[in-house]
Design an enzyme around this catalytic site. Sequence first.
Site, PDB file in Angstrom:
ATOM      1  N   ASP A  13       0.830  -1.203   0.000  1.00 15.49           N
ATOM      2  CA  ASP A  13       0.000   0.000   0.000  1.00 15.49           C
ATOM      3  C   ASP A  13       0.869   1.259   0.000  1.00 15.49           C
ATOM      4  OD1 ASP A  13      -2.301   1.477  -0.003  1.00 15.49           O
ATOM      5  OD2 ASP A  13      -2.850   1.076   2.080  1.00 15.49           O
ATOM      6  N   HIS A  30       3.149   3.112  -8.952  1.00 14.72           N
ATOM      7  CA  HIS A  30       3.000   1.675  -9.211  1.00 14.72           C
ATOM      8  C   HIS A  30       4.268   1.123  -9.886  1.00 14.72           C
ATOM      9  CE1 HIS A  30      -1.045   1.980  -7.835  1.00 14.72           C
ATOM     10  NE2 HIS A  30      -1.530   2.594  -8.901  1.00 14.72           N
ATOM     11  N   LEU A 124      11.375 -20.735  -3.674  1.00 15.69           N
ATOM     12  CA  LEU A 124      10.381 -19.808  -3.110  1.00 15.69           C
ATOM     13  C   LEU A 124       9.111 -19.918  -3.938  1.00 15.69           C
ATOM     14  CD1 LEU A 124       9.691 -17.162  -1.360  1.00 15.69           C
ATOM     15  CD2 LEU A 124      10.468 -15.874  -3.347  1.00 15.69           C
ATOM     16  N   GLU A 200       1.086 -12.988  12.710  1.00 16.57           N
ATOM     17  CA  GLU A 200       1.536 -11.740  13.330  1.00 16.57           C
ATOM     18  C   GLU A 200       1.283 -10.617  12.334  1.00 16.57           C
ATOM     19  OE1 GLU A 200       2.731 -11.219  16.403  1.00 16.57           O
ATOM     20  OE2 GLU A 200       2.366 -13.340  16.798  1.00 16.57           O
TER      21      GLU A 200
HETATM   22  C1  FPP Z   1      -1.626   0.110  -3.511  1.00 20.20           C
HETATM   23  O1  FPP Z   1      -1.252   1.441  -3.607  1.00 20.20           O
HETATM   24  C2  FPP Z   1      -1.072  -0.687  -4.612  1.00 20.20           C
HETATM   25  C3  FPP Z   1      -1.811  -1.285  -5.596  1.00 20.20           C
HETATM   26  C4  FPP Z   1      -3.273  -1.203  -5.669  1.00 20.20           C
HETATM   27  C5  FPP Z   1      -1.173  -2.031  -6.703  1.00 20.20           C
HETATM   28  C6  FPP Z   1       0.087  -2.776  -6.404  1.00 20.20           C
HETATM   29  C7  FPP Z   1       0.701  -3.161  -7.671  1.00 20.20           C
HETATM   30  C8  FPP Z   1       2.019  -3.138  -7.975  1.00 20.20           C
HETATM   31  C9  FPP Z   1       3.063  -2.777  -7.012  1.00 20.20           C
HETATM   32  C10 FPP Z   1       2.470  -3.439  -9.373  1.00 20.20           C
HETATM   33  C11 FPP Z   1       2.352  -4.808  -9.904  1.00 20.20           C
HETATM   34  C12 FPP Z   1       2.665  -5.939  -9.006  1.00 20.20           C
HETATM   35  C13 FPP Z   1       3.405  -7.043  -9.317  1.00 20.20           C
HETATM   36  C14 FPP Z   1       3.369  -8.201  -8.365  1.00 20.20           C
HETATM   37  C15 FPP Z   1       4.244  -7.157 -10.520  1.00 20.20           C
HETATM   38  P1  FPP Z   1      -2.389   2.553  -3.716  1.00 20.20           P
HETATM   39  O2  FPP Z   1      -2.562   2.910  -5.143  1.00 20.20           O
HETATM   40  O3  FPP Z   1      -3.635   2.063  -3.046  1.00 20.20           O
HETATM   41  O4  FPP Z   1      -1.729   3.712  -2.916  1.00 20.20           O
HETATM   42  P2  FPP Z   1      -2.468   4.871  -2.097  1.00 20.20           P
HETATM   43  O5  FPP Z   1      -3.242   4.206  -0.998  1.00 20.20           O
HETATM   44  O6  FPP Z   1      -1.330   5.684  -1.597  1.00 20.20           O
HETATM   45  O7  FPP Z   1      -3.346   5.595  -3.068  1.00 20.20           O
END
Ligand code: FPP
Length: 233
Positions: A13, A30, A124, A200
Amino acid sequence: MEKIPAHIAIIMDGNGRWAKAQGKERYEGHIEGVASVKACIKAARKHGVRYLTLYAFSTENWGRPQAEVEALMQLFCKSVTKETPELIEQGVQVRFIGRRDRFSEEVRERLLHIESSTAEGDKLTLVLAFDYSSRDELVRAIRKVAERVQNGELKAEEIDDAVISAHLDTADMPDPDLVIRTSGECRLSNFMLWQASYAEMYFPQTMWPDFREEAFAKALEVYAERDRRYGLL
Ligand code: FPP
């Protein structure tokens, strides 16, 4: 001796907030988040963690603006495809949990291909939760169990913890020992509600794009200091 969790599950997040703080577009957060994914896979291998689950796209994420949904889909598929040869080289087996019925045929085939080409990996297991939510997974599992009862394969009184676990997307994986959510938010947001019963919890302030090897090592340190009692004394 240092205690290493066999299974770490992470709610990644803070990509959007990280980007905003840098005066960048959410999308750039992202992209930077993918570098953290790579760093954590490497760190998990190095420390002997056997399962690493990453919450990449929730069933609720479809409700984000269409442009962001498309960008996330593309980034996810592109990154996993690009990294597949290295994942094979590193002995990483990739598995996906979540629904598959809402993806295009092309995405579905790509996921299947990634799973089959990494199936031999034994260092893994990287579990990618993609169009995943825990309640959706439980509903699908309960339907499967109900069908078996209806077909006479199973009696209602035979349903126990093990039967439910065996019908989840995570059947045959150990439950997570440690759940991490970055960015300081302290909630599970529909992630592994059944599987995390005795996990945890660790909620570092770090935004996901900054969660690299050092932050991963710190999480292991925090875990090693915890005293898990499983309801016992
Ligand atoms: C949360 O940040 C993150 C996501 C919804 C997407 C996570 C995806 C990636 C890191 C890229 C692809 C993943 C892989 C495994 C290759 P947010 O957008 O909710 O952040 P915010 O809460 O600050 O708005």
